[in-house]
Design an enzyme around this catalytic site. Structure first.
Site, short mmCIF file in Angstrom:
data_model
loop_
_atom_site.label_atom_id
_atom_site.label_comp_id
_atom_site.label_asym_id
_atom_site.label_seq_id
_atom_site.Cartn_x
_atom_site.Cartn_y
_atom_site.Cartn_z
N GLU A 89 8.24 1.58 14.55
CA GLU A 89 8.99 2.23 13.49
C GLU A 89 9.02 3.72 13.79
O GLU A 89 8.25 4.22 14.60
CB GLU A 89 8.33 1.96 12.12
CG GLU A 89 8.38 0.48 11.79
CD GLU A 89 8.24 0.16 10.31
OE1 GLU A 89 7.22 0.56 9.72
OE2 GLU A 89 9.13 -0.52 9.76
N ASN A 149 0.80 -1.24 0.00
CA ASN A 149 0.00 0.00 0.00
C ASN A 149 0.83 1.28 0.00
O ASN A 149 0.42 2.27 -0.58
CB ASN A 149 -1.00 -0.02 1.16
CG ASN A 149 -0.32 -0.11 2.50
OD1 ASN A 149 0.82 -0.54 2.60
ND2 ASN A 149 -1.03 0.29 3.54
N CYS A 208 -3.28 0.73 6.82
CA CYS A 208 -3.36 -0.21 7.95
C CYS A 208 -4.02 0.40 9.19
O CYS A 208 -4.74 -0.27 9.91
CB CYS A 208 -1.97 -0.70 8.31
SG CYS A 208 -0.80 0.65 8.52
N GLU A 227 4.75 -4.87 11.65
CA GLU A 227 3.74 -3.82 11.48
C GLU A 227 2.57 -4.46 10.77
O GLU A 227 2.64 -4.70 9.56
CB GLU A 227 4.30 -2.66 10.64
CG GLU A 227 5.40 -1.87 11.29
CD GLU A 227 4.93 -1.10 12.51
OE1 GLU A 227 3.71 -0.97 12.70
OE2 GLU A 227 5.79 -0.66 13.28
#
Ligand code: NDP
Length: 696
Positions: A670, A361, A492, A458
């Site tokens: 992250e 994405n 997400c 993630e």
């Protein structure tokens, strides 16, 4: 003017002075002192910007090469046919400004010197690679792949030869440039099919007979073609056009990447953090300089609208690399006082070779978010982009090499889950960072356990947005729309469960529907388009399947949720934004991640009730609260089980803040300083300051 702008101007002035000085006195006699004298600054200042003479010369060659690449890109953009694009490459390289006596003297000096300097050789190689790839790309639309390859090499050689002959001629004049371009054009015309006029890019049929480019693995700072490799096609989801055939990395390619990563990582880790930071900062600058081209490529590969990719995808990647470039020099251990007879200190050391595995994405953003902290800490990375969107990872690799990242420090090994699996199980890889779905995350973690790798995951989400009765409704609707429809909902952290207080529900819905109806779905390359295509036909069918299931289970579909097939959109995967009104929390559309433009409105009465319902999910990636009551905002946020939360906005992810999930949405973080912990390990050192006390 910001401090950074001023510094950029100063750097540019010093590079211009270097070109001038070098043209006068030659390569060897050019010194930092001489440049400082001509620029009217101290030699210390020049050293501050470029380190040493090699650094300055490398920056100068890079600046010349980038200027030329930008000029070629601008001419290619203006060209309408593939033949014109070939000519654009010729014209840019043989333009009068590249042939005048000053510029040509400097180019010649660099080409000569590149034989002896790895740093200059690397910049030269990237420049040549770019010329070849531009030519190849245009030629492939006119002839077969093999013939395009052959012609690209010949035309590049002719450009070099003509440039050399012309600039070495005793008396040079601008008309020589024109003559050289005419000679090149004449030759090209004799080589191409006589009647070829060439379709313009935008009208190229999806089934154009010319073969799409074939892209090899990027290993050790270069493409490493493997004619025997299996390939997969990457497809423009808006048109169905095959954009490229990509070679799948197999075990042998992985071994080659590991070998180059081992060598590169040693060189990279031996550099100081400041030096690594300086190189990474150049990566960020090059990403920004190439923003428009990269955004276009990202839009073609993902189907996301250009109005998004031009302002978010590449920029957010560049921001991340710049942020970690800044931190690289400050990665330190600590000193520990252990009394008069001892002291201790810690070293923060890289892990070695790390693997990054990306979702489809936000391809370039994910590649940057993983590589920036990894490289800042002194690791080498082997990156596997998603097979649906591999293209921009290669561009990032080219840019890394151009910026001076040593060969082998960033490799791109494309492929599907099998390649991912090879990475996750390889004993030489110390860590794997995955962005993907929860099931893949579980597989990766289990496989990584075999060799006890560090893991960052993630993963997916089903995040809540809570809109209290006192919220600024217009702002809350904006947040909910951003958190459901941006990137066609393929985000997400999207807040797909929108809990709205019963007292404002009708008002919220009627205004939401009014605004949703105005969303412009269309060709992602059109700057007016607000919603592009979903990533693939299979994914579109999955999203439509969820919508059908929502209706079948009794949720009310208030708008959208249909495939859009008007005109040319029929060739792509377009779905109109859907809003559901659901009466309970057990519908499939309320429990499972859809990853498409589907928002579900849920109603609540009390704070305690909505917090419990918001937390009633296996996921925990994001959560948002809209209210004017500051006390309630913080109270509710503290209760929500999610790694990334927003108050009175949604889905803003600055690099300075950690990003990651609770529960099944992931492990590790992250961005921000927190990411450094996940890409480094601590070594403790005990230092005795007195003789060893021994009982023996
Ligand atoms: P997938 O889990 O299908 O794939 C993610 C990556 O893992 C791909 O590169 C894939 O390869 C690879 N892969 C698949 N199987 C394996 C395996 N056994 N071992 C190693 N690697 C493997 O996710 P999607 O690409 O479909 O992305 C969508 C998902 O990503 C959604 O759930 C979304 O929520 C999540 N996501 C999470 C983000 C976050 O930051 N938390 C951000 C963006 C997305 P290939 O696809 O090439 O087969």
């Amino acid at each position: 003017m910001s401090r950074r702008d001023q510094e950029d101007i100063r750097r540019k002035q010093l590079i211009d002075t270097t070109i001038h000085v070098m043209a006068q006195v030659g390569f060897n006699a050019t010194t930092l002192g001489l440049i400082a004298k001509h620029a009217g600054v101290s030699a210390g200042l020049v050293a501050h910007y470029f380190g040493d003479k090699d650094g300055l010369l490398e920056a100068t060659l890079r600046s010349l090469a980038s200027r030329l690449s930008r000029a070629a890109a601008a001419r290619m953009r203006a060209a309408k046919t593939p033949r014109e694009r070939v000519q654009a490459v010729v014209d840019a390289n043989l333009a009068p400004e590249e042939m005048d006596s000053q510029t040509s003297a400097v180019w010649l000096a660099f080409w000569g010197q590149a034989i002896h300097s790895d740093r200059l050789k690397r910049v030269q190689r990237i420049y040549q690679l770019r010329v070849l790839s531009n030519l190849r790309h245009a030629l492939r639309q006119m002839t077969t792949g093999e013939e395009a390859e052959r012609l690209a090499v010949i035309i590049a050689a002719i450009i070099d030869g003509l440039w050399l002959r012309t600039t070495l001629a005793a008396a040079w004049s601008p008309s020589d440039s024109e003559a050289a371009r005419r000679i090149a054009a004449g030759f090209i015309d004799t080589q191409l099919p006589m009647s070829f006029e060439g379709p313009t890019m935008s009208h190229l049929p999806a089934t154009a007979s010319a073969a799409p480019p074939r892209i090899a693995n990027w290993i050790g700072g270069a493409y490493r073609p493997n004619p025997a490799a299996e390939t997969f096609a990457t497809i423009n989801p808006a048109t169905g056009e095959v954009l490229a055939e990509i070679e799948i990395a197999d075990a042998a390619q992985l071994e080659a990447a590991i070998a180059s990563a081992k060598t590169g990582q040693k060189i990279w880790a031996r550099m100081t953090g400041m030096e690594r930071g300086r190189v990474l900062r150049r990566v960020a600058d090059l990403l920004r300089a190439n923003n428009d081209d990269l955004a276009r490529l990202e839009t073609q590969d993902t189907g996301k609208p250009i109005q998004e990719t031009e302002v978010v995808d590449v920029i957010s990647g560049a921001d991340c690399i710049e942020y970690f470039a800044g931190l690289a020099g400050g990665i330190t251990g600590e000193s520990v006082d252990l009394g008069p007879n001892a002291m201790g200190y810690t070293r923060r050391e890289p892990l070695g070779i790390v693997a990054g595995i990306g979702a489809w994405n936000y391809p370039i953003q994910i590649a940057c978010w993983k590589s920036a902290p990894a490289l800042a800490c002194g690791n080498a990375m082997i990156f596997k982009p998603s097979e649906l969107t591999p293209l921009t990872a290669f561009k990032l690799a080219e840019i890394m090499t151009e910026a001076g990242v040593p060969d082998g420090v960033f490799n791109v090994l494309p492929g599907d889950g099998r390649t991912g699996s090879l990475l996750v199980t390889h004993p030489a890889i110390a860590k794997v960072s995955l962005t993907g779905s929860v099931p893949t995350g579980k597989k990766v973690m289990a496989a990584a356990a075999e060799t006890l790798k560090h893991v960052t995951l993630e993963l997916g989400g089903k995040s809540p947005i809570i809109v209290f009765a006192d919220a600024d409704i217009e702002s809350a609707i904006s947040g909910a729309m951003l958190g459901n429809f941006y990137s066609a909902g393929e985000v997400c952290s999207n807040g797909t469960r929108v809990f709205v207080h019963r007292s404002i529900k009708d008002k919220f819905i009627s205004r939401l529907l009014e605004r949703t109806a105005k969303i412009k779905i269309g060709d992602p390359m059109d700057p007016e388009t607000q919603m592009g295509a979903l990533i693939s036909d299979a994914h579109m069918r999955k999203v439509l399947g969820f919508i059908e299931r929502g209706v079948a289970e009794g949720a009310t579909l208030l708008c959208g949720g249909k495939r859009v097939t008007d005109g040319a959109l029929a060739q792509g995967n377009f779905v109109s934004p859907a809003v559901f009104d659901a009466t309970g929390d057990d519908f499939t559309i309320v429990r499972e991640e859809i990853f498409g433009p589907v928002m579900t409105i849920l109603t609540f009465d009390t704070e305690a009730d909505v917090v419990a319902r918001a937390n009633d999910t296996e996921f925990g990636l994001g959560a948002g609260v809209f209210t004017q009551d500051i006390t309630r905002a913080h109270r509710v946020i503290a209760e929500l089980q999610a790694g990334t939360c927003w108050i009175n906005t949604y889905n803003i992810t600055p690099i300075e803040l950690p990003f990651g999930g609770y529960k099944q949405s992931g492990l590790g973080r992250e961005n921000s300083r927190a990411a450094l912990d996940h890409y480094s390990q601590i070594k403790s050192v005990y230092v005795a300051l007195a003789p060893v006390e021994s009982p023996y």
